[in-house]
Write a protein that holds these residues in place. Structure first.
Motif, PDB file in Angstrom:
ATOM      1  N   ILE A   1      39.646  21.990  22.278  1.00  0.00           N
ATOM      2  CA  ILE A   1      38.404  21.887  21.510  1.00  0.00           C
ATOM      3  C   ILE A   1      38.699  21.695  20.031  1.00  0.00           C
ATOM      4  N   ALA A   2      39.723  22.386  19.532  1.00  0.00           N
ATOM      5  CA  ALA A   2      40.077  22.292  18.112  1.00  0.00           C
ATOM      6  C   ALA A   2      40.658  20.936  17.751  1.00  0.00           C
ATOM      7  N   ASN A   3      41.282  20.284  18.705  1.00  0.00           N
ATOM      8  CA  ASN A   3      41.906  18.981  18.446  1.00  0.00           C
ATOM      9  C   ASN A   3      41.564  18.039  19.603  1.00  0.00           C
ATOM     10  N   PRO A   4      40.309  17.566  19.659  1.00  0.00           N
ATOM     11  CA  PRO A   4      39.849  16.791  20.814  1.00  0.00           C
ATOM     12  C   PRO A   4      40.577  15.466  21.025  1.00  0.00           C
ATOM     13  N   ARG A   5      41.259  14.982  20.006  1.00  0.00           N
ATOM     14  CA  ARG A   5      41.969  13.717  20.197  1.00  0.00           C
ATOM     15  C   ARG A   5      43.101  13.848  21.218  1.00  0.00           C
TER      16      ARG A   5
ATOM     17  N   ARG B   1      33.666  31.607  20.298  1.00  0.00           N
ATOM     18  CA  ARG B   1      33.330  31.845  21.704  1.00  0.00           C
ATOM     19  C   ARG B   1      32.208  30.917  22.155  1.00  0.00           C
ATOM     20  N   LEU B   2      31.214  30.696  21.296  1.00  0.00           N
ATOM     21  CA  LEU B   2      30.098  29.822  21.657  1.00  0.00           C
ATOM     22  C   LEU B   2      30.586  28.409  21.959  1.00  0.00           C
ATOM     23  N   GLU B   3      31.509  27.898  21.135  1.00  0.00           N
ATOM     24  CA  GLU B   3      32.052  26.560  21.376  1.00  0.00           C
ATOM     25  C   GLU B   3      32.731  26.472  22.743  1.00  0.00           C
ATOM     26  N   LYS B   4      33.486  27.504  23.083  1.00  0.00           N
ATOM     27  CA  LYS B   4      34.200  27.496  24.366  1.00  0.00           C
ATOM     28  C   LYS B   4      33.232  27.542  25.544  1.00  0.00           C
ATOM     29  N   LEU B   5      32.162  28.328  25.404  1.00  0.00           N
ATOM     30  CA  LEU B   5      31.180  28.416  26.479  1.00  0.00           C
ATOM     31  C   LEU B   5      30.431  27.093  26.632  1.00  0.00           C
ATOM     32  N   ILE B   6      30.079  26.491  25.524  1.00  0.00           N
ATOM     33  CA  ILE B   6      29.394  25.186  25.579  1.00  0.00           C
ATOM     34  C   ILE B   6      30.318  24.139  26.184  1.00  0.00           C
ATOM     35  N   PHE B   7      31.593  24.174  25.805  1.00  0.00           N
ATOM     36  CA  PHE B   7      32.552  23.206  26.329  1.00  0.00           C
ATOM     37  C   PHE B   7      32.654  23.317  27.851  1.00  0.00           C
ATOM     38  N   ALA B   8      32.819  24.535  28.363  1.00  0.00           N
ATOM     39  CA  ALA B   8      32.935  24.727  29.810  1.00  0.00           C
ATOM     40  C   ALA B   8      31.687  24.239  30.528  1.00  0.00           C
ATOM     41  N   THR B   9      30.534  24.507  29.952  1.00  0.00           N
ATOM     42  CA  THR B   9      29.278  24.081  30.568  1.00  0.00           C
ATOM     43  C   THR B   9      29.136  22.568  30.555  1.00  0.00           C
TER      44      THR B   9
ATOM     45  N   VAL C   1      31.461  20.194  30.186  1.00  0.00           N
ATOM     46  CA  VAL C   1      32.444  19.510  31.028  1.00  0.00           C
ATOM     47  C   VAL C   1      32.005  19.561  32.490  1.00  0.00           C
ATOM     48  N   THR C   2      31.490  20.715  32.915  1.00  0.00           N
ATOM     49  CA  THR C   2      31.003  20.845  34.288  1.00  0.00           C
ATOM     50  C   THR C   2      29.900  19.827  34.566  1.00  0.00           C
ATOM     51  N   ILE C   3      28.925  19.758  33.667  1.00  0.00           N
ATOM     52  CA  ILE C   3      27.788  18.859  33.860  1.00  0.00           C
ATOM     53  C   ILE C   3      28.222  17.402  33.843  1.00  0.00           C
ATOM     54  N   VAL C   4      28.966  17.026  32.811  1.00  0.00           N
ATOM     55  CA  VAL C   4      29.333  15.615  32.638  1.00  0.00           C
ATOM     56  C   VAL C   4      30.240  15.124  33.757  1.00  0.00           C
ATOM     57  N   VAL C   5      31.278  15.890  34.078  1.00  0.00           N
ATOM     58  CA  VAL C   5      32.229  15.446  35.103  1.00  0.00           C
ATOM     59  C   VAL C   5      31.562  15.347  36.471  1.00  0.00           C
ATOM     60  N   ILE C   6      30.746  16.343  36.822  1.00  0.00           N
ATOM     61  CA  ILE C   6      30.108  16.309  38.145  1.00  0.00           C
ATOM     62  C   ILE C   6      29.096  15.180  38.238  1.00  0.00           C
ATOM     63  N   LEU C   7      28.410  14.876  37.128  1.00  0.00           N
ATOM     64  CA  LEU C   7      27.483  13.739  37.137  1.00  0.00           C
ATOM     65  C   LEU C   7      28.221  12.418  37.306  1.00  0.00           C
ATOM     66  N   LEU C   8      29.390  12.310  36.691  1.00  0.00           N
ATOM     67  CA  LEU C   8      30.152  11.054  36.748  1.00  0.00           C
ATOM     68  C   LEU C   8      31.000  10.949  38.011  1.00  0.00           C
TER      69      LEU C   8
ATOM     70  N   LEU D   1      37.247  25.496  38.145  1.00  0.00           N
ATOM     71  CA  LEU D   1      38.034  25.578  36.911  1.00  0.00           C
ATOM     72  C   LEU D   1      37.175  26.087  35.767  1.00  0.00           C
ATOM     73  N   MET D   2      35.997  25.508  35.616  1.00  0.00           N
ATOM     74  CA  MET D   2      35.129  25.887  34.507  1.00  0.00           C
ATOM     75  C   MET D   2      34.451  27.232  34.731  1.00  0.00           C
ATOM     76  N   LEU D   3      34.190  27.598  35.992  1.00  0.00           N
ATOM     77  CA  LEU D   3      33.667  28.938  36.261  1.00  0.00           C
ATOM     78  C   LEU D   3      34.673  29.990  35.809  1.00  0.00           C
ATOM     79  N   GLY D   4      35.933  29.796  36.172  1.00  0.00           N
ATOM     80  CA  GLY D   4      36.963  30.736  35.751  1.00  0.00           C
ATOM     81  C   GLY D   4      37.054  30.842  34.245  1.00  0.00           C
ATOM     82  N   ASN D   5      36.968  29.693  33.558  1.00  0.00           N
ATOM     83  CA  ASN D   5      37.055  29.709  32.104  1.00  0.00           C
ATOM     84  C   ASN D   5      35.820  30.336  31.474  1.00  0.00           C
ATOM     85  N   PHE D   6      34.649  30.073  32.053  1.00  0.00           N
ATOM     86  CA  PHE D   6      33.415  30.657  31.518  1.00  0.00           C
ATOM     87  C   PHE D   6      33.456  32.178  31.644  1.00  0.00           C
ATOM     88  N   LEU D   7      33.954  32.679  32.789  1.00  0.00           N
ATOM     89  CA  LEU D   7      34.104  34.123  32.954  1.00  0.00           C
ATOM     90  C   LEU D   7      35.008  34.691  31.872  1.00  0.00           C
TER      91      LEU D   7
END
Length: 388
Positions: free
Chosen positions: A115-119, A217-225, A227-234, A245-251
């Motif tokens: 998240i800190a270095n998305p490139r 923490r908010l950034e990490k929670l938003i990221f996990a959410t 990624v879950t939405i975007v990847v599953i839609l695509l 993977l993202m459930l584990g990270n969200f926990l």
């Protein structure tokens, strides 16, 4: 017939009965041949400590598969139940174990560096070229597209994903694919450094990257959410892997479910690792494993892994051409494969070999995490394209 002759005949008969009670006569040359391979796996796991948590269960499962066992893997017949591993192996066949491993990986992994270095997403994406290059190579030497997809994913250096995809596309190749994937994961510290050194200059290996910013923490929670939405839609076919993977990270990042996080990090992943490893090993019978296709898969696997490593390094060098400052140390590009966190540690070791004061571990975790996500997405693509 005299008494002594009768006694001798009776003794011989009892010996024959005792012999028939054993399974020694059921041992085949394929079983004996597999014992040698199993000994090598035990050596690598126990004495060389190469991925022991996975190779020990796989090797022991293979040992059981290559003994004339009884009541262990047999299917149910009539009113009689099946053997122990007839039921445990359903965790692989029904695609339960690999997603649960991903749950543990998510709970254990900090996504902050990505998240800190998305490139560094690009470095994880570049490593997937090894998967597609090997996919084409496997087709060229005679494998079907479904088999080639299952083989190519070895380049992602992600054992659970390799098992998940092989079970979907080529279950008859599950054993050699799993062994290749986990073996090359274990050999990351040996296979990657020569490629990394060959593709980088001494000056590039000494590049120092800026410290990463602190991710909230908010950034990490938003990221996990997200990624879950975007990847599953695509790529809906990747839902099981990405979702867990993202459930584990969200926990982990929620910081309000400590008991669940610890369970995912420890008890769940440890139990599943034992069952997954031994279930894969149980499929390694001599008849299945000792053939020319296995050798081709092992060869293609190491090629896939080498290409994935090289592409990650080369992508970092390409990106540096367009960066005026805060350049990327190309060594972290090799961490684009999914072997978390081993590949990131290799980047750290190689960086300190060139400059003892250089610390690349957290930077390398960015492409490492991206590689996990990327490999799951590629697996989903293969499933969507060939399995449906």
């Amino acid at each position: 017939m005299d008494v002594s002759a009768a006694d001798s005949t009776q003794a011989t008969s009892k010996l024959e009965q005792l012999w028939n009670l054993t399974a020694i006569s059921d041992v085949t040359w394929q079983m004996a041949g597999m014992w040698v391979i199993i000994a090598v796996l035990f050596y690598l796991a126990v004495y060389r400590k190469f991925e022991p948590l996975l190779l020990v269960p796989i090797a022991f499962g293979a040992l059981l598969a290559n003994l004339p066992t009884e009541g262990l893997i047999n299917p149910p017949i009539g009113e009689h139940g099946g053997g122990l591993y007839y039921y445990i192996s359903k965790g692989v066949e029904l695609e339960i174990f690999p997603p649960l491993i991903f749950l543990g990986v998510g709970a254990l992994t900090d996504f902050g560096p990505l998240i800190a270095n998305p490139r560094t997403l690009l470095l994880g994406a570049a490593a997937q070229f090894g998967v597609f290059a090997t996919f084409l190579g496997a087709i060229f030497i005679g494998f079907s597209p479904m088999e080639a997809g299952a083989i190519g994913i070895i380049g992602g250096a992600d054992g659970p994903t390799s098992i998940f995809l092989a079970n979907k596309l080529a279950p008859h190749l599950l054993a050699p694919i799993a062994v290749a994937a986990y073996s090359y994961m274990a050999l990351v510290p040996l296979l990657q450094p020569p490629i990394m050194r060959a593709l980088t200059t001494d000056a590039e290996r000494k590049i120092r990257m800026r410290s990463l910013r602190k991710v909230s923490r908010l950034e990490k929670l938003i990221f996990a959410t997200m990624v879950t939405i975007v990847v599953i839609l695509l790529v809906p076919a990747a839902s099981a892997l990405i979702g867990m993977l993202m459930l584990g990270n969200f926990l982990r990042e929620s910081e309000v479910a400590e008991r669940l996080t610890k369970a995912a990090q420890n008890e769940i992943v440890n139990v599943v690792t034992i069952f997954l490893g031994t279930s894969v090993g149980i499929t390694m019978t001599g008849e299945r494993f000792l053939n020319f296709d296995t050798l081709k898969i092992l060869a293609l696997g190491v090629i896939a892994f080498g290409i994935a490593t090289a592409c990650g390094v080369l992508m970092a060098k390409l990106m540096n051409l367009f960066l005026k400052d805060n350049k990327i140390n190309p060594l972290i590009g090799s961490a684009g494969v999914s072997a978390v966190p081993m590949a990131a540690r290799v980047s750290q070791v190689e960086g300190q070999r060139a400059d003892p004061g250089n610390f690349l571990l957290m930077h390398a975790m960015g492409p490492n995490v991206a590689g996990v996500i990327g490999t799951a997405v590629v697996a989903g693509y293969f499933i969507a394209w060939y399995a449906n």
